[in-house]
Design a protein around this motif. Structure first.
Motif, PDB file in Angstrom:
ATOM      1  N   UNK A 262       0.665  -1.391   0.034  1.00 18.37           N
ATOM      2  CA  UNK A 262      -0.160  -0.010  -0.061  1.00 18.37           C
ATOM      3  C   UNK A 262       0.848   1.355   0.044  1.00 18.37           C
ATOM      4  N   UNK A 263       0.647   2.100  -0.846  1.00 22.85           N
ATOM      5  CA  UNK A 263       1.323   3.371  -0.946  1.00 22.85           C
ATOM      6  C   UNK A 263       1.427   4.136   0.079  1.00 22.85           C
ATOM      7  N   UNK A 264       2.601   4.610   0.847  1.00 20.62           N
ATOM      8  CA  UNK A 264       2.652   5.411   1.936  1.00 20.62           C
ATOM      9  C   UNK A 264       2.029   6.731   1.723  1.00 20.62           C
ATOM     10  N   UNK A 265       1.420   7.378   2.847  1.00 19.35           N
ATOM     11  CA  UNK A 265       0.989   9.044   2.425  1.00 19.35           C
ATOM     12  C   UNK A 265       2.151   9.685   2.780  1.00 19.35           C
ATOM     13  N   UNK A 266       2.282  10.591   1.602  1.00 18.08           N
ATOM     14  CA  UNK A 266       3.736  11.385   1.689  1.00 18.08           C
ATOM     15  C   UNK A 266       3.136  12.936   1.873  1.00 18.08           C
ATOM     16  N   UNK A 267       4.019  13.569   2.855  1.00 13.79           N
ATOM     17  CA  UNK A 267       3.670  14.971   3.085  1.00 13.79           C
ATOM     18  C   UNK A 267       4.962  15.825   3.099  1.00 13.79           C
ATOM     19  N   UNK A 268       4.882  17.103   2.879  1.00 12.75           N
ATOM     20  CA  UNK A 268       6.107  17.874   2.975  1.00 12.75           C
ATOM     21  C   UNK A 268       6.731  18.021   4.321  1.00 12.75           C
ATOM     22  N   UNK A 269       7.885  18.474   4.508  1.00  7.40           N
ATOM     23  CA  UNK A 269       8.406  18.776   6.047  1.00  7.40           C
ATOM     24  C   UNK A 269       8.083  19.916   6.360  1.00  7.40           C
ATOM     25  N   UNK A 300      -1.265  16.526  12.157  1.00  4.55           N
ATOM     26  CA  UNK A 300      -1.388  17.756  12.669  1.00  4.55           C
ATOM     27  C   UNK A 300       0.149  18.500  12.556  1.00  4.55           C
ATOM     28  N   UNK A 301       0.814  17.908  11.940  1.00  3.75           N
ATOM     29  CA  UNK A 301       2.506  18.619  11.884  1.00  3.75           C
ATOM     30  C   UNK A 301       2.735  18.830  10.508  1.00  3.75           C
ATOM     31  N   UNK A 302       2.548  17.714   9.588  1.00  2.00           N
ATOM     32  CA  UNK A 302       3.196  18.078   8.382  1.00  2.00           C
ATOM     33  C   UNK A 302       1.892  18.458   7.310  1.00  2.00           C
ATOM     34  N   UNK A 303       2.352  19.452   6.353  1.00  2.00           N
ATOM     35  CA  UNK A 303       1.341  19.935   5.371  1.00  2.00           C
ATOM     36  C   UNK A 303       0.303  20.867   6.076  1.00  2.00           C
ATOM     37  N   UNK A 304       0.503  21.126   7.344  1.00  2.00           N
ATOM     38  CA  UNK A 304      -0.542  22.123   7.805  1.00  2.00           C
ATOM     39  C   UNK A 304       0.114  23.603   7.721  1.00  2.00           C
ATOM     40  N   UNK A 305      -0.459  24.414   7.507  1.00  2.00           N
ATOM     41  CA  UNK A 305      -0.432  25.941   7.103  1.00  2.00           C
ATOM     42  C   UNK A 305      -0.293  26.606   8.537  1.00  2.00           C
ATOM     43  N   UNK A 421      17.249  26.115   0.374  1.00  3.23           N
ATOM     44  CA  UNK A 421      15.778  25.934  -0.021  1.00  3.23           C
ATOM     45  C   UNK A 421      15.336  24.958   1.244  1.00  3.23           C
ATOM     46  N   UNK A 422      14.007  24.493   0.544  1.00  2.00           N
ATOM     47  CA  UNK A 422      13.325  23.499   1.437  1.00  2.00           C
ATOM     48  C   UNK A 422      13.685  22.193   1.025  1.00  2.00           C
ATOM     49  N   UNK A 423      14.845  21.796   0.939  1.00  2.00           N
ATOM     50  CA  UNK A 423      15.310  20.585   0.628  1.00  2.00           C
ATOM     51  C   UNK A 423      16.360  19.981   1.526  1.00  2.00           C
TER      52      UNK A 423
END
Length: 482
Positions: A262-269, A300-305, A421-423
């Motif tokens: 199953x593909x894991x859900x991926x989120x930005x750092x 609640x942590x990743x991808x939250x503006x 950058x963000x990398x």
């Protein structure tokens, strides 16, 4: 499969490696997990220095429309004014190859296309992308983006039209040969490459090979006319392709009993910025427990503006990432990652260390030592588990035991110094060089070597008789021992 994908540009070598040998292949494999929301984008140009070396993107990075424009703007302003857009689209391959492509369903392009049909096991003769690979190898400038937001790609034609000030011209091979392109006048040439995953007349490999032939013929025409150009390859919509069953059964061989993962859900750092990005933090799963009651903080942590980073701080020698959550376990809880950057004369370089992790709640503070989270300051740190649980390595050690707090960070990665950058930069991994398997092999080898040495020593210790019968002298008498 995995998400996050190709973010490395091809290295220039004397003998250019094949597409599957590129350093960006791990990211290419990662990008497959997000293939239903993003599409790959491949850029190359006949001009030099349009793009710098591909940066190391974090796992699951998705190129947004703003980031895509930052890649395209220099190429369109400084590079050739002739732009080719190879677009995987619906229809048939007939305009350029004279072959039908099946039912005409909407065409797609997926990272899985490259892994499934690109000859990734060294069989370059079986690759469906030989012309594309050759173009990337020979291009003075190239950039591969494994996962680009579909919205950014869907507006790509309009964006190029506005930047070039030229309407898109739909061309086929015959039209291209009749065109008289001028290096000083902008031109946007749109070449449609149909990919029909549900075609009943042509297998996916045949369609992709045909599309690759189109690319090769178009580039050959431009080369013969000595026309400078910038080219891009992408698709009209994201999708995942079905594997060629015959190829899988013959080439991979592990599919009969293998369960599809199953593909894991991926989120930005998480990114802390002042004037620029300073601290990056990422984890596949972020879970914390208070008195054995666990809460998953990943969503609640990743991808939250609106993530509360109040209290975070950064300078060249000290960094603090502060994450605050309201109404966690009925109160406000703050997690602080404390990192220090020091110069060590022995190694003649700076190293960073996570001094400790603090958990603030109800006026009390719980401390966890994390001295094993360390590495050269130009690197990030990665570990499969950073946890206070012994079964997960116990890299977080509470100062006061037993502790009412427990924490587990799965696929943890952090960088607080020399962030570009963000990398994330290249990761210093917590995995030791000597794994249990290596130790077992070494011990077994040493034991076998001992047996061999002992046997050889016994053979060398054998002595031959030094006394023999002399027919002129008395006979040798040997005392029999009963």
């Amino acid at each position: 499969m995995a998400a996050m994908a190709v973010a490395r540009v091809l290295a220039r070598t004397r003998q250019a490696p094949a597409l599957w040998q590129m350093r960006w292949l791990p990211l290419l494999l990662i990008a497959v997990a997000a293939a239903e929301q993003q599409v790959p984008l491949v850029l190359w140009s006949s001009d030099r220095d349009l793009w710098g070396p591909a940066a190391n993107t974090h796992e699951g990075h998705i190129t947004s429309d703003m980031q895509l424009s930052s890649y395209l703007d220099p190429a369109l302003e400084l590079g050739p004014r002739n732009v080719l857009l190879f677009l995987q689209d619906k229809g048939c391959v007939a305009p350029l190859l004279g072959r039908p492509a099946g039912d005409g369903s909407v065409g797609t392009l997926s990272i899985e296309d490259f892994t499934a049909y690109g000859g990734v096991f060294g069989n370059k003769q079986d690759s469906a992308f030989s012309n594309l690979e050759n173009a990337l190898d020979l291009a003075p400038s190239s950039l591969v983006l494994p996962a680009v937001d579909w919205y950014a790609v869907s507006t790509l034609t309009t964006y190029l039209q506005e930047k070039l000030g030229a309407s898109p011209l739909h061309v086929d091979l015959a039209t291209l040969r009749e065109l008289k392109l001028n290096a000083s006048l902008p031109a946007l040439l749109l070449i449609r490459l149909p990919y029909t995953s549900s075609s009943g007349l042509m297998a996916p490999r045949e369609v992709l090979t045909g599309n690759d032939e189109v690319i090769g013929q178009v580039l050959s025409t431009l080369k013969s006319e000595d026309v400078p150009y910038t080219a891009a390859l992408t698709a009209v919509r994201p999708s995942r392709v079905a594997r060629d069953v015959a190829m899988v059964a013959g080439g991979l061989g592990r599919q009969l009993l293998q369960k599809q993962s199953v593909s894991a859900v991926v989120h930005p750092p998480v990114s802390y910025n002042d004037t620029a990005p300073r601290i990056l933090f990422w984890a596949q799963n972020f879970s914390v427990a208070y008195k054995d009651h666990w809460e998953d903080l990943t969503s609640l942590t990743f991808g939250v503006q609106e993530l509360n980073l109040t209290g975070s701080f950064w300078n060249d020698s000290f960094a603090r990432l502060s994450l605050t959550y309201e109404q966690l376990f009925g109160t406000t809880v703050t997690f602080r990652f404390i990192l220090a950057n020091r110069f060590y004369p022995v190694s003649a370089r700076h190293w960073f260390t996570m001094e400790h992790l603090e958990i603030h709640s109800n006026g009390s503070v719980a401390y966890f030592n994390a001295s094993q989270v360390m590495g050269p300051s130009v690197y990030s740190f990665h570990c499969e588990y950073v946890s206070s649980l012994s079964k997960n390595g116990n890299l977080l050690v509470p100062r006061l035991q037993p502790s009412v707090w427990q924490m587990t960070l799965q696929d943890f990665q952090i960088q607080a110094f020399n962030v570009t950058g963000e990398q994330f930069s290249y990761a210093s991994d917590c995995a030791g060089f000597f794994s249990p398997g290596i130790w077992m092999g070494l011990l077994t080898s040493l034991f076998m070597l001992f047996i061999f040495t002992y046997g050889l020593h016994m053979i060398l210790s054998l002595k031959t008789m030094d006394r023999f019968d002399d027919h002129k002298g008395p006979t040798i008498s040997l005392t029999q021992i009963v």
